[in-house]
Design a protein around this motif. Structure first.
Motif, short mmCIF file in Angstrom:
data_model
loop_
_atom_site.label_atom_id
_atom_site.label_comp_id
_atom_site.label_asym_id
_atom_site.label_seq_id
_atom_site.Cartn_x
_atom_site.Cartn_y
_atom_site.Cartn_z
N GLN A 71 23.05 -7.45 37.62
CA GLN A 71 21.64 -7.48 37.22
C GLN A 71 21.28 -8.73 36.41
N PRO A 72 21.53 -9.89 36.99
CA PRO A 72 21.26 -11.15 36.28
C PRO A 72 19.76 -11.36 36.09
N VAL A 73 19.42 -12.17 35.10
CA VAL A 73 18.01 -12.48 34.83
C VAL A 73 17.85 -13.99 34.72
N SER A 74 16.59 -14.42 34.69
CA SER A 74 16.23 -15.81 34.44
C SER A 74 16.97 -16.77 35.37
N ASN A 75 17.63 -17.79 34.79
CA ASN A 75 18.23 -18.85 35.59
C ASN A 75 19.35 -18.34 36.49
N ASP A 76 20.14 -17.40 36.00
CA ASP A 76 21.24 -16.86 36.81
C ASP A 76 20.71 -16.17 38.07
N LEU A 77 19.61 -15.47 37.92
CA LEU A 77 19.00 -14.81 39.07
C LEU A 77 18.47 -15.85 40.06
N ARG A 78 17.86 -16.92 39.53
CA ARG A 78 17.35 -17.98 40.41
C ARG A 78 18.49 -18.65 41.17
N ILE A 79 19.62 -18.83 40.51
CA ILE A 79 20.79 -19.42 41.18
C ILE A 79 21.22 -18.57 42.36
N LEU A 80 21.27 -17.27 42.15
CA LEU A 80 21.71 -16.35 43.21
C LEU A 80 20.69 -16.30 44.36
#
Length: 219
Positions: A71-80
């Motif tokens: 459940q990543p958020v912010s930049n980590d989610l954008r990377i995925l």
């Protein structure tokens, strides 16, 4: 949790970059096969496309799992999300590379047009450079480099116009050239689409940094 996510992101980064570089190598081989009308090498490139498809499926599955479990958020989610979307663009580049290789099986050596062959060689070389550079921009997370690479796609459009003009002119003067000329135009269209998909990857690199979906280039 953070350490696990970091490790998974690093692994996905490496797999994505490896997939891109593998496709760049396939593009070089397709260009070589086309230039030499090497049917054995062309078939090897065509057969290898299945492995590229499998890599895209793996990246999609792995990235989706990380999103669901971590459940990543912010930049980590954008990377995925970038890995999910850009790996699909890479897979499509692989499809066009395979179609490029298939053309080596269709154009008889005795029917070659030297002007078009030279333009296709330069066009494929430019595509290869764009692909290598966009993978490096991804590795470096370099938004500015990505934008510059997208701008260079104008060069592939130039080659497409040149090839179309030469093919049409030759077909008008030589009816026997029609089937070959048509194939040349199809090849140029595949190479032009490769440039478009590289530009798509550039757009996802920008998204990773800014969170904004922007349109680069003119596709």
């Amino acid at each position: 949790m953070a350490k696990i996510l970091l490790k998974q992101l690093k692994s996905l980064h490496q797999d994505f970059a490896a997939m891109g570089l593998e496709i760049a190598t396939a593009l070089q081989q397709a260009a070589q096969a086309f230039r030499a009308k090497d049917q054995k090498l062309a078939q090897a490139v065509i057969d290898h496309d299945e492995k590229i498809n499998e890599q895209e499926i793996y990246l999609e599955k792995k990235a989706t799992q990380v999103i669901a479990l971590q459940q990543p958020v912010s930049n980590d989610l954008r990377i995925l999300i970038t890995i999910l979307k850009a790996s699909s663009d890479l897979e499509r580049i692989g499809d066009h590379v395979a179609k490029f290789a298939q053309a080596a099986l269709k154009i008889p050596a005795g029917k070659k047009n030297s002007i078009i062959e030279d333009a296709i060689a330069k066009m494929s070389q430019h595509d290869h450079q764009m692909l290598q550079e966009i993978i490096q921009a991804y590795i470096d997370n370099d938004e500015n480099a990505a934008k510059e690479i997208a701008k260079s796609d104008l060069k592939t459009d130039h080659y497409l116009r040149l090839i179309r003009q030469e093919a049409m002119s030759t077909m008008q003067n030589d009816p026997d050239f029609v089937s070959v000329g048509t194939e040349y135009v199809v090849v140029a269209a595949h190479l032009e689409r490769i440039g478009d998909y590289v530009t798509n990857v550039a757009e996802w690199i920008v998204y990773t940094n800014s969170g904004k979906i922007v349109e680069l280039g003119f596709h």
